[in-house]
Design a protein around this motif. Structure first.
Motif, PDB file in Angstrom:
ATOM      1  N   ILE A  97      51.156  10.615  92.216  1.00  0.00           N
ATOM      2  CA  ILE A  97      52.430  10.002  92.620  1.00  0.00           C
ATOM      3  C   ILE A  97      52.308   8.486  92.646  1.00  0.00           C
ATOM      4  CG2 ILE A  97      54.035   9.711  94.560  1.00  0.00           C
ATOM      5  CD1 ILE A  97      53.436  12.719  95.211  1.00  0.00           C
ATOM      6  N   ASP A  98      51.235   7.992  93.245  1.00  0.00           N
ATOM      7  CA  ASP A  98      51.024   6.541  93.323  1.00  0.00           C
ATOM      8  C   ASP A  98      50.945   5.914  91.933  1.00  0.00           C
ATOM      9  OD1 ASP A  98      50.976   6.829  96.086  1.00  0.00           O
ATOM     10  OD2 ASP A  98      48.786   6.671  96.235  1.00  0.00           O
ATOM     11  N   GLN A 101      54.404   5.930  90.226  1.00  0.00           N
ATOM     12  CA  GLN A 101      55.298   4.931  90.817  1.00  0.00           C
ATOM     13  C   GLN A 101      54.877   3.513  90.442  1.00  0.00           C
ATOM     14  OE1 GLN A 101      55.308   6.060  94.977  1.00  0.00           O
ATOM     15  NE2 GLN A 101      57.055   7.424  94.672  1.00  0.00           N
ATOM     16  N   ARG A 102      53.572   3.231  90.467  1.00  0.00           N
ATOM     17  CA  ARG A 102      53.078   1.904  90.073  1.00  0.00           C
ATOM     18  C   ARG A 102      53.477   1.560  88.640  1.00  0.00           C
ATOM     19  NH1 ARG A 102      48.316   3.389  92.370  1.00  0.00           N
ATOM     20  NH2 ARG A 102      47.386   3.825  90.346  1.00  0.00           N
ATOM     21  N   GLY A 104      55.979   2.875  86.991  1.00  0.00           N
ATOM     22  CA  GLY A 104      57.414   3.026  86.740  1.00  0.00           C
ATOM     23  C   GLY A 104      57.725   4.107  85.726  1.00  0.00           C
TER      24      GLY A 104
END
Length: 128
Positions: A97-98, A101-102, A104
């Motif tokens: 997830i990280d 998200q980082r 995009g």
């Protein structure tokens, strides 16, 4: 894992199968053959991601590879379509997830399953 997932891409007229990766030489050869002239084969997923022209990475490997490949794909700028399970642990899932998200990127977990009568027994009413 086989090459059944190749058919998903080939049946979509808006998609192009640019590359496939498999450590099994026979599976790889069959997938490349099915993919056609524009499809390139790789035995190392990192080399495939290094191309820089892959939009979506479909991860259909044994589960212990899902987190590592998903993170690498996100870092390479790919959207990800991952087969279930997403990861082996909650911690691995948080790292995915990280990374997504980082970067995009978009992550899709495939939750489809085989609901045919022969695989589930749903064709018969309960108690029969």
């Amino acid at each position: 894992m086989g090459s059944g997932h190749v058919g998903y891409v080939l049946s979509d007229n808006q998609a192009r199968l640019a590359a496939v990766c498999d450590v099994d030489a026979n599976h790889l050869a069959e997938a490349v053959k099915r993919g056609g002239e524009q499809c390139k084969g790789y035995t190392d997923f990192r080399a495939l991601l290094d191309r820089g022209d892959i939009d979506i990475c479909h991860i259909a490997t044994p589960p212990h590879w899902h987190a590592l490949m998903s993170i690498a794909a996100a870092e390479a700028g790919c959207d990800i379509w991952c087969e279930k399970p997403m990861t082996r642990t909650i911690g691995e899932g948080q790292h995915v997830i990280d990374a997504v998200q980082r970067a995009g990127r978009m992550f899709r977990l495939n939750t489809w399953f085989d609901s045919t009568a022969t695989s589930t027994g749903w064709a018969q009413p309960p108690g029969r």
